[in-house]
Design a protein around this motif. Structure first.
Motif, PDB file in Angstrom:
ATOM      1  N   PHE A 183      14.600  -7.995 -15.215  1.00  0.00           N
ATOM      2  CA  PHE A 183      13.368  -8.231 -14.470  1.00  0.00           C
ATOM      3  C   PHE A 183      12.960  -6.926 -13.780  1.00  0.00           C
ATOM      4  N   PRO A 184      11.677  -6.556 -13.828  1.00  0.00           N
ATOM      5  CA  PRO A 184      11.265  -5.245 -13.301  1.00  0.00           C
ATOM      6  C   PRO A 184      11.226  -5.125 -11.769  1.00  0.00           C
ATOM      7  N   GLY A 185      11.404  -6.231 -11.067  1.00  0.00           N
ATOM      8  CA  GLY A 185      11.327  -6.176  -9.607  1.00  0.00           C
ATOM      9  C   GLY A 185      12.670  -6.349  -8.937  1.00  0.00           C
ATOM     10  N   LEU A 186      12.713  -5.920  -7.690  1.00  0.00           N
ATOM     11  CA  LEU A 186      13.878  -6.106  -6.832  1.00  0.00           C
ATOM     12  C   LEU A 186      13.757  -7.490  -6.195  1.00  0.00           C
ATOM     13  N   ILE A 187      14.832  -8.240  -6.171  1.00  0.00           N
ATOM     14  CA  ILE A 187      14.848  -9.550  -5.530  1.00  0.00           C
ATOM     15  C   ILE A 187      15.554  -9.379  -4.190  1.00  0.00           C
ATOM     16  N   TYR A 188      14.807  -9.605  -3.114  1.00  0.00           N
ATOM     17  CA  TYR A 188      15.349  -9.401  -1.770  1.00  0.00           C
ATOM     18  C   TYR A 188      15.373 -10.732  -1.036  1.00  0.00           C
ATOM     19  N   HIS A 246       0.824  -1.210   0.000  1.00  0.00           N
ATOM     20  CA  HIS A 246       0.000   0.000   0.000  1.00  0.00           C
ATOM     21  C   HIS A 246       0.858   1.259   0.000  1.00  0.00           C
ATOM     22  N   ALA A 247       1.958   1.169  -0.729  1.00  0.00           N
ATOM     23  CA  ALA A 247       2.859   2.309  -0.899  1.00  0.00           C
ATOM     24  C   ALA A 247       3.721   2.027  -2.120  1.00  0.00           C
ATOM     25  N   GLU A 248       4.126   3.084  -2.803  1.00  0.00           N
ATOM     26  CA  GLU A 248       5.061   2.895  -3.908  1.00  0.00           C
ATOM     27  C   GLU A 248       6.464   2.746  -3.338  1.00  0.00           C
ATOM     28  N   VAL A 249       7.319   2.036  -4.092  1.00  0.00           N
ATOM     29  CA  VAL A 249       8.666   1.741  -3.599  1.00  0.00           C
ATOM     30  C   VAL A 249       9.697   2.354  -4.546  1.00  0.00           C
ATOM     31  N   ASN A 250      10.674   3.053  -3.962  1.00  0.00           N
ATOM     32  CA  ASN A 250      11.810   3.543  -4.748  1.00  0.00           C
ATOM     33  C   ASN A 250      12.774   2.360  -4.870  1.00  0.00           C
ATOM     34  N   ILE A 251      12.631   1.627  -5.972  1.00  0.00           N
ATOM     35  CA  ILE A 251      13.388   0.387  -6.158  1.00  0.00           C
ATOM     36  C   ILE A 251      14.893   0.641  -6.201  1.00  0.00           C
ATOM     37  N   GLU A 252      15.314   1.710  -6.878  1.00  0.00           N
ATOM     38  CA  GLU A 252      16.755   2.002  -6.982  1.00  0.00           C
ATOM     39  C   GLU A 252      17.361   2.249  -5.595  1.00  0.00           C
ATOM     40  N   LYS A 253      16.663   3.034  -4.783  1.00  0.00           N
ATOM     41  CA  LYS A 253      17.153   3.319  -3.427  1.00  0.00           C
ATOM     42  C   LYS A 253      17.173   2.040  -2.587  1.00  0.00           C
ATOM     43  N   ALA A 254      16.108   1.250  -2.691  1.00  0.00           N
ATOM     44  CA  ALA A 254      16.034  -0.006  -1.943  1.00  0.00           C
ATOM     45  C   ALA A 254      17.172  -0.938  -2.353  1.00  0.00           C
ATOM     46  N   ALA A 255      17.470  -0.991  -3.647  1.00  0.00           N
ATOM     47  CA  ALA A 255      18.544  -1.865  -4.141  1.00  0.00           C
ATOM     48  C   ALA A 255      19.896  -1.445  -3.563  1.00  0.00           C
ATOM     49  N   LEU A 256      20.102  -0.152  -3.408  1.00  0.00           N
ATOM     50  CA  LEU A 256      21.364   0.343  -2.854  1.00  0.00           C
ATOM     51  C   LEU A 256      21.489   0.079  -1.358  1.00  0.00           C
ATOM     52  N   LEU A 257      20.383   0.198  -0.634  1.00  0.00           N
ATOM     53  CA  LEU A 257      20.446   0.174   0.820  1.00  0.00           C
ATOM     54  C   LEU A 257      20.046  -1.148   1.481  1.00  0.00           C
ATOM     55  N   LEU A 258      19.385  -2.026   0.746  1.00  0.00           N
ATOM     56  CA  LEU A 258      19.010  -3.322   1.325  1.00  0.00           C
ATOM     57  C   LEU A 258      20.112  -4.343   1.056  1.00  0.00           C
ATOM     58  N   GLU A 259      20.612  -4.951   2.117  1.00  0.00           N
ATOM     59  CA  GLU A 259      21.596  -6.023   1.928  1.00  0.00           C
ATOM     60  C   GLU A 259      20.894  -7.221   1.299  1.00  0.00           C
ATOM     61  N   ASN A 260      21.661  -8.023   0.589  1.00  0.00           N
ATOM     62  CA  ASN A 260      21.133  -9.236  -0.041  1.00  0.00           C
ATOM     63  C   ASN A 260      19.992  -8.958  -1.014  1.00  0.00           C
ATOM     64  N   SER A 261      20.102  -7.846  -1.727  1.00  0.00           N
ATOM     65  CA  SER A 261      19.090  -7.554  -2.738  1.00  0.00           C
ATOM     66  C   SER A 261      19.750  -7.431  -4.101  1.00  0.00           C
ATOM     67  N   MET A 262      18.955  -7.664  -5.127  1.00  0.00           N
ATOM     68  CA  MET A 262      19.468  -7.603  -6.493  1.00  0.00           C
ATOM     69  C   MET A 262      18.412  -6.932  -7.362  1.00  0.00           C
TER      70      MET A 262
END
Length: 194
Positions: A132-137, A110-126
């Motif tokens: 592929f249009p999604g972030l793999i966490y 129920h919120a939009e996600v800044n995928i680029e920021k999440a990819a930079l700051l989440l460990e174990n993410s790709m």
């Protein structure tokens, strides 16, 4: 007030050990819904409509069940399956050993996600948008993999218990909020004219 994240179990895959060898040829003859073609696949396939479960049953008494939407539904389906097999001549004595292998759930943050920021700051993410249009966490506790899309839609896979899904969705939401990668869409309140 922002909405809380939600999820829904889409499928539970489990293995079951019935503890006895089975005569698949005979079961195929007496179970009207059974599909059995040993030249193409060594297991007997049974599909039920209520609950909508499929079972691959092997000669060794091992079974793979798919389609359950909850652990409770899985247990009821296995119980029904054992009863059906016993009515057709199987000699299953013990309680079946059910092992959940994978739970797949879909959800919405129920919120939009800044995928680029999440990819930079989440460990174990790709994140490889060309592939592929999604972030793999890959979350380590609970041990699940979550696909995260910019729309806030998610898919969680790899859980062994329903509670793992609930914990993973909440942890993901809180983590994305903590790193400011969520854009919560506030719903406009209706104004009343007096």
């Amino acid at each position: 007030m922002p909405k809380e994240p939600v999820y829904r179990i889409e499928n539970i895959v489990a293995t079951v050990n019935l503890g006895v060898d089975l005569d698949l040829e005979r079961l195929a003859e007496v179970l009207p819904a059974a599909e059995y073609n040993p030249d193409q696949f060594p297991g007997l396939i049974l599909r039920f409509q209520r609950p909508k479960i499929s079972a691959l049953i092997f000669r060794t008494g091992k079974m793979v069940c798919t389609g359950a939407k909850s652990e409770e539904e899985l247990k009821r389906a296995v119980k029904y399956l054992v009863k059906t097999l016993n009515q057709r001549g199987a000699q299953i004595q013990n309680d079946s050993d059910i092992q959940v292998q994978n739970i797949v759930a879909s959800g919405n943050l129920h919120a939009e996600v800044n995928i680029e920021k999440a990819a930079l700051l989440l460990e174990n993410s790709m994140y490889e948008p060309e592939q592929f249009p999604g972030l793999i966490y890959r979350m380590s506790d609970p041990k699940v993999v979550i696909l995260v899309f910019s729309s806030g839609k998610i898919v969680c896979t790899g859980a062994k218990k329903e509670t793992d899904v609930a914990v993973a969705v909440r942890k993901l939401y809180d983590k994305l909020k903590e790193i400011n990668a969520l854009y919560v869409i506030e719903e406009e309140s209706a104004y009343e004219e007096t």
